[in-house]
Design a protein around this motif. Structure first.
Motif, PDB file in Angstrom:
ATOM      1  N   PRO A 175      -9.619 -27.051   6.687  1.00  0.00           N
ATOM      2  CA  PRO A 175     -10.391 -26.973   7.937  1.00  0.00           C
ATOM      3  C   PRO A 175     -10.312 -25.608   8.628  1.00  0.00           C
ATOM      4  CG  PRO A 175      -8.299 -28.051   8.350  1.00  0.00           C
ATOM      5  CD  PRO A 175      -8.349 -27.785   6.867  1.00  0.00           C
ATOM      6  N   VAL A 176      -9.603 -24.643   8.035  1.00  0.00           N
ATOM      7  CA  VAL A 176      -9.398 -23.361   8.721  1.00  0.00           C
ATOM      8  C   VAL A 176      -9.682 -22.182   7.794  1.00  0.00           C
ATOM      9  CG1 VAL A 176      -7.644 -24.340  10.247  1.00  0.00           C
ATOM     10  CG2 VAL A 176      -6.941 -23.264   8.097  1.00  0.00           C
ATOM     11  N   ILE A 177      -9.831 -21.013   8.424  1.00  0.00           N
ATOM     12  CA  ILE A 177      -9.856 -19.747   7.704  1.00  0.00           C
ATOM     13  C   ILE A 177      -8.548 -19.041   8.042  1.00  0.00           C
ATOM     14  CG2 ILE A 177     -10.969 -17.485   7.492  1.00  0.00           C
ATOM     15  CD1 ILE A 177     -13.620 -18.861   8.117  1.00  0.00           C
ATOM     16  N   GLU A 178      -7.706 -18.834   7.030  1.00  0.00           N
ATOM     17  CA  GLU A 178      -6.390 -18.264   7.291  1.00  0.00           C
ATOM     18  C   GLU A 178      -6.242 -16.894   6.635  1.00  0.00           C
ATOM     19  OE1 GLU A 178      -3.611 -20.215   3.806  1.00  0.00           O
ATOM     20  OE2 GLU A 178      -3.678 -21.209   5.747  1.00  0.00           O
ATOM     21  N   GLU A 179      -5.206 -16.174   7.056  1.00  0.00           N
ATOM     22  CA  GLU A 179      -4.951 -14.827   6.562  1.00  0.00           C
ATOM     23  C   GLU A 179      -3.776 -14.842   5.587  1.00  0.00           C
ATOM     24  OE1 GLU A 179      -6.965 -12.283   7.514  1.00  0.00           O
ATOM     25  OE2 GLU A 179      -8.066 -13.809   8.666  1.00  0.00           O
ATOM     26  N   HIS A 180      -3.935 -14.125   4.463  1.00  0.00           N
ATOM     27  CA  HIS A 180      -2.855 -13.925   3.513  1.00  0.00           C
ATOM     28  C   HIS A 180      -2.554 -12.433   3.421  1.00  0.00           C
ATOM     29  CE1 HIS A 180      -2.966 -17.909   1.028  1.00  0.00           C
ATOM     30  NE2 HIS A 180      -3.103 -18.124   2.316  1.00  0.00           N
ATOM     31  N   GLN A 181      -1.265 -12.087   3.395  1.00  0.00           N
ATOM     32  CA  GLN A 181      -0.856 -10.693   3.318  1.00  0.00           C
ATOM     33  C   GLN A 181       0.079 -10.467   2.135  1.00  0.00           C
ATOM     34  OE1 GLN A 181       0.968  -9.895   7.143  1.00  0.00           O
ATOM     35  NE2 GLN A 181      -0.971  -9.137   7.988  1.00  0.00           N
ATOM     36  N   PHE A 182      -0.028  -9.252   1.545  1.00  0.00           N
ATOM     37  CA  PHE A 182       0.821  -8.870   0.421  1.00  0.00           C
ATOM     38  C   PHE A 182       1.344  -7.455   0.631  1.00  0.00           C
ATOM     39  CE2 PHE A 182      -1.940 -12.167  -1.111  1.00  0.00           C
ATOM     40  CZ  PHE A 182      -1.135 -12.945  -1.933  1.00  0.00           C
ATOM     41  N   ARG A 183       2.548  -7.201   0.063  1.00  0.00           N
ATOM     42  CA  ARG A 183       3.155  -5.873   0.135  1.00  0.00           C
ATOM     43  C   ARG A 183       3.570  -5.438  -1.269  1.00  0.00           C
ATOM     44  NH1 ARG A 183       7.273  -6.896   3.388  1.00  0.00           N
ATOM     45  NH2 ARG A 183       6.272  -6.123   5.288  1.00  0.00           N
ATOM     46  N   VAL A 184       3.322  -4.169  -1.609  1.00  0.00           N
ATOM     47  CA  VAL A 184       3.749  -3.606  -2.883  1.00  0.00           C
ATOM     48  C   VAL A 184       5.218  -3.210  -2.781  1.00  0.00           C
ATOM     49  CG1 VAL A 184       3.406  -1.764  -4.570  1.00  0.00           C
ATOM     50  CG2 VAL A 184       1.435  -2.758  -3.399  1.00  0.00           C
ATOM     51  N   LEU A 185       6.044  -3.662  -3.750  1.00  0.00           N
ATOM     52  CA  LEU A 185       7.468  -3.361  -3.744  1.00  0.00           C
ATOM     53  C   LEU A 185       7.843  -2.213  -4.675  1.00  0.00           C
ATOM     54  CD1 LEU A 185       8.995  -6.966  -3.702  1.00  0.00           C
ATOM     55  CD2 LEU A 185       8.545  -5.451  -1.764  1.00  0.00           C
ATOM     56  N   GLY A 186       7.031  -1.945  -5.698  1.00  0.00           N
ATOM     57  CA  GLY A 186       7.335  -0.848  -6.616  1.00  0.00           C
ATOM     58  C   GLY A 186       7.018  -1.206  -8.056  1.00  0.00           C
ATOM     59  N   GLU A 187       7.473  -0.367  -8.978  1.00  0.00           N
ATOM     60  CA  GLU A 187       7.221  -0.561 -10.404  1.00  0.00           C
ATOM     61  C   GLU A 187       8.475  -1.046 -11.113  1.00  0.00           C
ATOM     62  OE1 GLU A 187       5.661   2.936 -12.190  1.00  0.00           O
ATOM     63  OE2 GLU A 187       3.897   3.038 -10.877  1.00  0.00           O
ATOM     64  N   GLU A 188       8.284  -1.911 -12.134  1.00  0.00           N
ATOM     65  CA  GLU A 188       9.384  -2.409 -12.954  1.00  0.00           C
ATOM     66  C   GLU A 188       8.891  -2.645 -14.376  1.00  0.00           C
ATOM     67  OE1 GLU A 188      11.182  -5.961 -11.536  1.00  0.00           O
ATOM     68  OE2 GLU A 188      11.849  -5.104  -9.626  1.00  0.00           O
ATOM     69  N   ILE A 189       9.777  -2.475 -15.335  1.00  0.00           N
ATOM     70  CA  ILE A 189       9.511  -2.919 -16.700  1.00  0.00           C
ATOM     71  C   ILE A 189      10.250  -4.232 -16.885  1.00  0.00           C
ATOM     72  CG2 ILE A 189       9.863  -2.464 -19.153  1.00  0.00           C
ATOM     73  CD1 ILE A 189       9.540   0.500 -18.567  1.00  0.00           C
ATOM     74  N   ILE A 190       9.510  -5.301 -17.168  1.00  0.00           N
ATOM     75  CA  ILE A 190      10.132  -6.623 -17.284  1.00  0.00           C
ATOM     76  C   ILE A 190       9.902  -7.203 -18.680  1.00  0.00           C
ATOM     77  CG2 ILE A 190       9.776  -7.037 -14.822  1.00  0.00           C
ATOM     78  CD1 ILE A 190       7.585  -9.055 -15.635  1.00  0.00           C
ATOM     79  N   THR A 191      10.717  -8.177 -19.032  1.00  0.00           N
ATOM     80  CA  THR A 191      10.603  -8.851 -20.326  1.00  0.00           C
ATOM     81  C   THR A 191       9.958 -10.216 -20.135  1.00  0.00           C
ATOM     82  OG1 THR A 191      12.575  -7.731 -21.176  1.00  0.00           O
ATOM     83  CG2 THR A 191      11.855  -9.715 -22.329  1.00  0.00           C
ATOM     84  N   THR A 192       8.931 -10.487 -20.918  1.00  0.00           N
ATOM     85  CA  THR A 192       8.201 -11.754 -20.869  1.00  0.00           C
ATOM     86  C   THR A 192       8.178 -12.366 -22.270  1.00  0.00           C
ATOM     87  OG1 THR A 192       6.024 -10.878 -21.459  1.00  0.00           O
ATOM     88  CG2 THR A 192       6.705 -10.661 -19.155  1.00  0.00           C
ATOM     89  N   PRO A 193       7.697 -13.604 -22.433  1.00  0.00           N
ATOM     90  CA  PRO A 193       7.540 -14.163 -23.780  1.00  0.00           C
ATOM     91  C   PRO A 193       6.655 -13.304 -24.678  1.00  0.00           C
ATOM     92  CG  PRO A 193       7.377 -15.897 -22.150  1.00  0.00           C
ATOM     93  CD  PRO A 193       7.406 -14.609 -21.384  1.00  0.00           C
ATOM     94  N   LEU A 194       5.778 -12.502 -24.073  1.00  0.00           N
ATOM     95  CA  LEU A 194       4.914 -11.602 -24.835  1.00  0.00           C
ATOM     96  C   LEU A 194       5.638 -10.323 -25.236  1.00  0.00           C
ATOM     97  CD1 LEU A 194       2.013 -11.070 -25.862  1.00  0.00           C
ATOM     98  CD2 LEU A 194       1.514 -10.082 -23.620  1.00  0.00           C
ATOM     99  N   GLY A 195       6.687  -9.955 -24.484  1.00  0.00           N
ATOM    100  CA  GLY A 195       7.412  -8.712 -24.722  1.00  0.00           C
ATOM    101  C   GLY A 195       7.581  -7.934 -23.427  1.00  0.00           C
ATOM    102  N   ARG A 196       7.977  -6.665 -23.541  1.00  0.00           N
ATOM    103  CA  ARG A 196       8.217  -5.830 -22.374  1.00  0.00           C
ATOM    104  C   ARG A 196       6.904  -5.238 -21.870  1.00  0.00           C
ATOM    105  NH1 ARG A 196      10.502  -1.502 -23.786  1.00  0.00           N
ATOM    106  NH2 ARG A 196      11.707  -0.945 -21.922  1.00  0.00           N
ATOM    107  N   LEU A 197       6.695  -5.302 -20.540  1.00  0.00           N
ATOM    108  CA  LEU A 197       5.465  -4.794 -19.951  1.00  0.00           C
ATOM    109  C   LEU A 197       5.794  -4.002 -18.686  1.00  0.00           C
ATOM    110  CD1 LEU A 197       3.306  -8.033 -20.288  1.00  0.00           C
ATOM    111  CD2 LEU A 197       2.959  -5.915 -21.573  1.00  0.00           C
ATOM    112  N   ARG A 198       5.040  -2.932 -18.467  1.00  0.00           N
ATOM    113  CA  ARG A 198       5.210  -2.110 -17.265  1.00  0.00           C
ATOM    114  C   ARG A 198       4.408  -2.747 -16.144  1.00  0.00           C
ATOM    115  NH1 ARG A 198       2.862   2.735 -15.030  1.00  0.00           N
ATOM    116  NH2 ARG A 198       1.174   2.513 -16.534  1.00  0.00           N
ATOM    117  N   CYS A 199       5.096  -3.100 -15.067  1.00  0.00           N
ATOM    118  CA  CYS A 199       4.467  -3.924 -14.032  1.00  0.00           C
ATOM    119  C   CYS A 199       4.561  -3.314 -12.639  1.00  0.00           C
ATOM    120  CB  CYS A 199       5.122  -5.304 -13.998  1.00  0.00           C
ATOM    121  SG  CYS A 199       4.855  -6.271 -15.489  1.00  0.00           S
TER     122      CYS A 199
END
Length: 257
Positions: A175-199
C-alpha cells in the motif's frame, strides 16, 4: 508440519526472494541479457534459484526469478516473480510486476503501472490500493537494475568506489511507496561455488537498527552480476546465496585463475 515451521518456511521464501532481487548486468544504451543460477540456504531450508533478463524487442524487457525451496530434500514451496518494463537507454519504466508463492505457504502480489494517468494499482491477495506515481518510481525488481546502472556510472565518473555516497530508490511495496538505500563498502575477491571472483561489496542502509542486515557482492568483471548475498533478520533466520553458474550476453562466467 507445525505452525512454527510454516511461519519459518514463509519467511524463508520471502527472504530468499528478496536475496535474488539484486543488481543485474546493464549497459548505457541497452541492458545485457543474462541467465544466472544460485544455491541458497537458511536454517535447514535449501533452495535452487535462477534469474533471467530477456530483451523482448524494441524497448521492452522481462526480468523473472524462479525458486524451489526444500527441507530435508522434500520440496516445500515454489516462487515465481517477474517484472515487465521499458528501457529507453536513460530510464527504467515498469509496466507490470507479479509475485507468487505456492506450497506450504501461499502469497500473491501484483502491481500495474499506468504512466499516462500517473497511477499504480498494487494488490495483495484480496486487497488493493491505488497509488500516485512520480517519475522514477520502480517495482521490487526493477529498482535493482537501476542500482546496477548507477554503480556503473559512479565508477566511470569517479574512477573509484565512494563509500560515503548513498544510492536511493523509490519502489511500490503493497500500500506504500518506500525508499531503499545502499552503500558501497569496497572491493573484495571472494570464493563461490563457481570459483574466485572480483567483487564490489555493498550493504543495505536502514534508518533504524532493527536487527536486519544485508550484504551483497557483485562481479565487477561481469557487469555487476549478483554473486553472493548474506542476509539476517531479528527472528534468527540467516540467508546465504551463492552463484553456481551464469551466462552474460551469451558468454559463460568464468572465475579468476
Amino acid at each position: 508440519m507445525t505452525i512454527r515451521l510454516r511461519e519459518i518456511c514463509r519467511l524463508a521464501m520471502t527472504m530468499l526472494a528478496a536475496a535474488l532481487l539484486l543488481p543485474a548486468p546493464s549497459h548505457a544504451q541497452e541492458l545485457t541479457e543474462f541467465s544466472a543460477y544460485y544455491e541458497a540456504s537458511t536454517n535447514g531450508i535449501s533452495g535452487n534459484a535462477e534469474r533471467h533478463l530477456v530483451h523482448q524487442g524494441d524497448e521492452r524487457y522481462r526480468l523473472n526469478i524462479s525458486l524451489e525451496a526444500k527441507v530435508g530434500g522434500i520440496e516445500i514451496g515454489d516462487l515465481e516473480q517477474s517484472s515487465e518494463f521499458f528501457w529507453t537507454g536513460q530510464q527504467i519504466q515498469p509496466e507490470q510486476y507479479h509475485y507468487q508463492v505456492s506450497g506450504v505457504s501461499s502469497d500473491v502480489e501484483s502491481v500495474s503501472f499506468n504512466w499516462d494517468a500517473k497511477m499504480a494499482i498494487s494488490a495483495e491477495e484480496d486487497q488493493s490500493w491505488t497509488l500516485e506515481l512520480k517519475d522514477g518510481v520502480l517495482d521490487q525488481m526493477t529498482y535493482q537494475l537501476a542500482l546496477a546502472l548507477d554503480l556503473l556510472e559512479v565508477k566511470e565518473e569517479q574512477g573509484e568506489n565512494d563509500s560515503t555516497r548513498l544510492l536511493q530508490y523509490s519502489l511500490v511495496d503493497g500500500p506504500v511507496i518506500e525508499e531503499h538505500q545502499f552503500r558501497v563498502l569496497g572491493e573484495e575477491i571472494i570464493t563461490t561455488p563457481l570459483g574466485r571472483l572480483r567483487c564490489l561489496k555493498l550493504e543495505r542502509v536502514r534508518e533504524t537498527e532493527n536487527g536486519r542486515s544485508t550484504e551483497i557482492w557483485l562481479a565487477q568483471d561481469w557487469e555487476n552480476l549478483l554473486v553472493r548475498i548474506e542476509q539476517g533478520n531479528p527472528s534468527g533466520l540467516q540467508i546465504e546465496l551463492a552463484l553456481t553458474m551464469a551466462l552474460v550476453d551469451g558468454e559463460t562466467v568464468t572465475p579468476l585463475p
